[in-house]
Design an enzyme around this catalytic site. Structure first.
Site, PDB file in Angstrom:
ATOM      1  N   GLY A 122       0.827  -1.189   0.000  1.00 43.21           N
ATOM      2  CA  GLY A 122       0.000   0.000   0.000  1.00 43.21           C
ATOM      3  C   GLY A 122       0.865   1.245   0.000  1.00 43.21           C
ATOM      4  O   GLY A 122       2.056   1.198   0.344  1.00 43.21           O
TER       5      GLY A 122
ATOM      6  N   GLU B  58       5.392  -5.443   7.583  1.00 43.74           N
ATOM      7  CA  GLU B  58       4.688  -4.449   8.393  1.00 43.74           C
ATOM      8  C   GLU B  58       5.339  -4.161   9.744  1.00 43.74           C
ATOM      9  O   GLU B  58       5.313  -3.016  10.212  1.00 43.74           O
ATOM     10  CB  GLU B  58       3.233  -4.887   8.590  1.00 43.74           C
TER      11      GLU B  58
END
Length: 421
Positions: free
Chosen positions: A95, A169
């Protein structure tokens, strides 16, 4: 291996109720050609088209893809959906978290905007996970974060010699989302725990060995595969399983074998898997650290354990504890519940300082610097701090499909299943 402790949380006592989703409308600021759509006989192609940004997923792209998938699902002319990335470097590198971090700096309003982006992304990922037609994800090049969400829930995930998979992440003060609580927790042994906590990368055929990809093909045959799939004709009364079986056989026709161990060594070999299962079987980060320290001092995988310890110590302490809790609870979540729970977790992370700090330090700062996590030490992350990420929320994520399951209905397809048959 058996778990040493039972993971519970009172916030997960009741099942969330489903809420109908509305089709998102494109906004005036959306980019014009960040996603391209092609029709090739019975195949419908989605091409992520931001090559300079490694096809990083943003809201503009998601708002275009969602209605197309819904439209194609109803079309009798659309037999197979394929997704790929423009250029040769990436399917999707994740993203556009740099834009989200900048938005978060604006305060509650910006944080809510970032949360809404994750909601849109998870709606798209859930639609893919419950899609009623064959969906083929070409994981050619970098496939990380948001790119994993667009591919890993599909029945067919093709890795090539250029594939580079990771869930990075915890490196940026976040958690492995896009359904990570579902697919990582269902990988063999503790591989998913290891990949989620360390952000370890898998290259090429390693994505197949790890259970991420279902097929391994040379990138040179991809265009021929697309042409061959476009020629497939399904009987009108063929079931989804029959259609998937035909697609699976067709993809297998283009397999030319796997690279030798000398060409591409497997970082998830038998000895490493045994060490991963030994060290990552626990339900607390402290126990995992202790197991790694023991392995480093007198175990069979000393070098690996030392490297893994150094890796984990560089990660956000909050991210590590939230991620481990997420993966343990995720084993019992359905696919719909996983995305709804992750939406609540993501909303909390948008308000936590580690996300902005991690993205700023690792991705925005030139040169990259070491993040200053808050809190800095593992022992400073309290149980109540972790519980807060899993608290129930008043606003649940609306989904487009009511389809739900606890195990992938298409899990029988792919190399690992064929190998064990």
């Amino acid at each position: 291996m058996p778990l040493r402790a039972k993971v519970t949380n009172p916030a997960f006592g009741s099942r969330m109720l489903s809420t109908p989703a509305t089709i998102p409308k494109e906004l005036p600021e959306d980019e014009a050609d960040d996603v391209l759509f092609h029709s090739h006989y019975g195949v419908r192609l989605i091409e992520l088209n931001r090559p300079k940004k490694l096809n990083a997923l943003n809201g503009s792209m998601a708002r275009k893809i969602l209605p197309r998938l819904l439209e194609w699902e109803k079309s009798q002319l659309a037999n197979i959906i394929m997704i790929s990335g423009s250029g040769e470097k990436a399917l999707c590198a994740g993203g556009d978290v740099a834009a989200l971090a900048e938005s978060n700096k604006q305060g509650p309003e910006g944080q809510q905007k970032s949360t809404e982006y994750f909601g849109l992304e998870y709606q798209l990922d859930h639609l893919i996970a419950t899609y009623s037609k064959p969906y083929v994800a070409v994981m050619d090049g970098i496939t990380m974060g948001g790119g994993v969400g667009l591919s890993v829930h599909a029945p067919f995930r093709i890795a090539t010699e250029r594939t580079l998979f990771a869930m990075p992440e915890t490196t940026i003060g976040f958690f492995p989302d896009v359904g990570g609580s579902f697919f990582l927790s269902r990988l063999e042994g503790e591989i998913g725990t290891y990949l989620g906590l360390t952000s370890e990368r898998l290259q090429g055929v390693q994505a197949l060995y790890g259970g991420i990809a279902t097929h391994y093909l040379d990138s040179s045959v991809l265009s021929n595969l697309t042409n061959r799939l476009s020629e497939l004709v399904f009987r009108d009364y063929a079931t989804l399983d029959e259609r998937l079986s035909l697609v699976n056989k067709t993809i297998n026709e283009f397999s030319t074998g796997l690279p030798s161990k000398q060409q591409e060594p497997n970082p998830l070999g038998d000895k490493t898997r045994e060490a991963i299962n030994r060290c990552f079987q626990y339900n607390t980060i402290e126990e995992i650290f202790a197991a790694l320290e023991k392995e480093r001092d007198d175990g069979a995988m000393k070098k690996w354990a030392g490297k893994t310890l150094d890796t984990l110590r560089a990660r956000s302490p909050t991210s590590l504890k939230v991620t481990l809790r997420q993966l343990r609870l995720g084993k019992e979540w359905t696919i719909s519940e996983a995305f709804r729970r992750e939406y609540a977790i993501a909303a909390h992370f948008m308000r936590h300082p580690d996300f902005v700090e991690g993205v700023s330090a690792r991705l925005i700062s030139k040169p990259p610097r070491d993040p200053s996590w808050s809190p800095k030490l593992l022992e400073e992350v309290r149980t109540e701090d972790v519980n807060a990420f899993f608290a129930s929320t008043d606003k649940e994520l609306a989904l487009f499909k009511e389809n739900d399951y606890k195990s992938y209905p298409h899990a029988k397809y792919g190399w690992s299943k064929a190998k064990s048959a």
